[in-house]
Design an enzyme around this catalytic site. Structure first.
Site, PDB file in Angstrom:
ATOM      1  N   ASN A 197      66.388   3.933  66.632  1.00 29.37           N
ATOM      2  CA  ASN A 197      66.648   4.275  65.231  1.00 29.37           C
ATOM      3  C   ASN A 197      66.627   2.971  64.442  1.00 29.37           C
ATOM      4  OD1 ASN A 197      67.522   5.166  62.767  1.00 29.37           O
ATOM      5  ND2 ASN A 197      69.646   5.534  63.406  1.00 29.37           N
ATOM      6  N   TRP A 198      65.529   2.751  63.740  1.00 23.34           N
ATOM      7  CA  TRP A 198      65.405   1.491  62.983  1.00 23.34           C
ATOM      8  C   TRP A 198      66.265   1.470  61.726  1.00 23.34           C
ATOM      9  CZ3 TRP A 198      59.354   0.542  62.644  1.00 23.34           C
ATOM     10  CH2 TRP A 198      58.867   0.261  63.927  1.00 23.34           C
ATOM     11  N   LYS A 199      66.778   2.623  61.335  1.00 23.06           N
ATOM     12  CA  LYS A 199      67.510   2.740  60.058  1.00 23.06           C
ATOM     13  C   LYS A 199      66.625   2.200  58.926  1.00 23.06           C
ATOM     14  CE  LYS A 199      71.678   2.260  62.730  1.00 23.06           C
ATOM     15  NZ  LYS A 199      73.104   2.354  62.705  1.00 23.06           N
ATOM     16  N   HIS A 243      72.638  12.274  61.221  1.00 25.92           N
ATOM     17  CA  HIS A 243      73.202  10.984  61.631  1.00 25.92           C
ATOM     18  C   HIS A 243      74.481  10.739  60.838  1.00 25.92           C
ATOM     19  CE1 HIS A 243      73.648   6.662  62.203  1.00 25.92           C
ATOM     20  NE2 HIS A 243      72.859   6.798  63.259  1.00 25.92           N
ATOM     21  N   GLU A 288      75.565   8.272  59.358  1.00 30.10           N
ATOM     22  CA  GLU A 288      75.356   7.566  58.078  1.00 30.10           C
ATOM     23  C   GLU A 288      74.886   8.545  57.006  1.00 30.10           C
ATOM     24  OE1 GLU A 288      72.856   4.440  59.644  1.00 30.10           O
ATOM     25  OE2 GLU A 288      74.577   3.705  60.780  1.00 30.10           O
ATOM     26  N   GLU A 302      77.399  10.550  69.204  1.00 29.95           N
ATOM     27  CA  GLU A 302      77.511   9.205  68.652  1.00 29.95           C
ATOM     28  C   GLU A 302      78.882   9.033  68.010  1.00 29.95           C
ATOM     29  OE1 GLU A 302      73.395   7.325  67.915  1.00 29.95           O
ATOM     30  OE2 GLU A 302      74.109   8.224  66.065  1.00 29.95           O
ATOM     31  N   GLY A 319      77.010   0.534  65.513  1.00 29.99           N
ATOM     32  CA  GLY A 319      76.806  -0.733  64.818  1.00 29.99           C
ATOM     33  C   GLY A 319      78.008  -1.664  64.880  1.00 29.99           C
ATOM     34  N   SER A 327      76.161   1.360  69.997  1.00 28.87           N
ATOM     35  CA  SER A 327      76.131   0.017  70.581  1.00 28.87           C
ATOM     36  C   SER A 327      75.572  -0.028  72.004  1.00 28.87           C
ATOM     37  CB  SER A 327      77.519  -0.629  70.514  1.00 28.87           C
ATOM     38  OG  SER A 327      77.931  -0.758  69.156  1.00 28.87           O
ATOM     39  N   GLY A 353      70.440   1.893  67.733  1.00 32.29           N
ATOM     40  CA  GLY A 353      70.168   1.238  66.467  1.00 32.29           C
ATOM     41  C   GLY A 353      69.854  -0.238  66.666  1.00 32.29           C
TER      42      GLY A 353
HETATM   43  C1  PEP Z   1      72.539   4.576  65.662  1.00 32.48           C
HETATM   44  O1  PEP Z   1      72.030   4.114  64.657  1.00 32.48           O
HETATM   45  O2  PEP Z   1      72.411   5.776  65.896  1.00 32.48           O
HETATM   46  C2  PEP Z   1      73.283   3.677  66.561  1.00 32.48           C
HETATM   47  C3  PEP Z   1      73.815   4.181  67.636  1.00 32.48           C
HETATM   48  O3  PEP Z   1      73.359   2.355  66.186  1.00 32.48           O
HETATM   49  P1  PEP Z   1      73.847   1.127  67.139  1.00 32.48           P
HETATM   50  O4  PEP Z   1      73.072   1.226  68.420  1.00 32.48           O
HETATM   51  O5  PEP Z   1      73.519  -0.105  66.351  1.00 32.48           O
HETATM   52  O6  PEP Z   1      75.318   1.300  67.365  1.00 32.48           O
END
Ligand code: PEP
Length: 259
Positions: free
Chosen positions: A11-13, A97, A99, A170, A176, A216, A237
């Protein structure tokens, strides 16, 4: 139970210009040549989607969007529909998601409508669920997650089988932050989700659905997380932004031993 085919998803966001996306795909493809044991998805910004879909055509990598709107066309300024995603070669979409839920106010109902539309469009939805730190600390993890999972089935046709849906557990506090859930926490939540899917749609359905862990995930912890019986992959991410590190995660998922 036979292990489901793993998925490793990036997931590049809101990151990467089209040129950077192109460079990433060029670096990724040669590094995942031995990863036939896993499905691979890269969820990119809309602006890079057509290009990434074109560059990954005929490779094991599928291009996906991070969001969309469930109506097909009309007066929805700023939105992108499922037919538009298909038109540029997307094969998958992240739905709900945290976010999107937290920053953009997506409700369980919107997430459910989106999940149903993604499935009917023949795209693969990765539906995200997870609790906040406060909810976990007050013992409310399962109340939150089970509500989010149940909501998804409100608009989904009864005929939908398990294969075309992917869930991602998640925990919001792990996204993050560098704070990963323990492998036991990831197993606990994903097995509970699978149990609930069994109650809602029967054992065959529940046994076919792939449930990812996200929060993470990085090369240093992916092995122990992937070794959990009910964890079928990762949604990543930060550690997916470099092709080299995402390739390590893909290769770890492809070579996972059943937990
Ligand atoms: C995500 O964006 O879904 C995510 C899990 O981010 P990260 O791996 O940076 O925690």
């Amino acid at each position: 139970m036979a292990r489901r085919r793993p998925i490793m998803a990036a997931n590049w966001k809101m990151n990467k210009l089209v040129g950077e996306a192109r460079e990433y795909v060029e670096q990724l493809l040669p590094r995942i040549e031995g990863a036939g044991g896993a499905d691979i998805a890269v969820f990119v910004p809309f602006t890079a989607l057509g290009e990434v879909a074109r560059l990954t055509e005929g490779t094991p990598v599928v291009a996906g969007a991070q969001n969309f709107y469930y109506e097909d066309s009309g007066a929805f300024t700023g939105e992108v529909s499922a037919p538009m995603l298909l038109d540029v070669g997307a094969a998958a979409v992240i739905v709900g998601h945290s976010e999107r839920r937290e920053i953009f106010g997506e409700t369980d109902e919107m997430v459910a409508r989106k999940a149903a539309r993604v499935v009917s469009a023949g795209l693969l939805p990765v539906v995200c669920v997870g609790e906040t730190k406060e909810e976990r600390d007050s013992g409310g993890m399962w109340e939150k997650v089970s509500r989010q999972v149940r909501a998804v089935f409100e608009y989904l046709g009864d005929e939908t089988s398990g294969e075309p849906i992917v869930f991602a557990y998640e925990p919001v506090w792990a996204i993050g932050t560098g704070d990963t859930a323990t492998p036991e926490d990831a197993q606990d939540a994903t097995s509970k989700i699978r149990g609930l899917l069994g109650e809602l749609r029967g054992e065959d359905f529940a046994g076919a659905v792939r449930i990812l862990y996200g929060g993470s995930v990085k090369p240093g912890n992916v092995g122990e997380i992937m070794a959990q019986e009910d964890v079928d992959g990762g949604l990543v991410g930060g550690a997916s932004l470099e092709a080299e590190s995402f390739a390590e995660l893909v290769n770890a998922a492809a070579n996972v031993e059943s937990g």
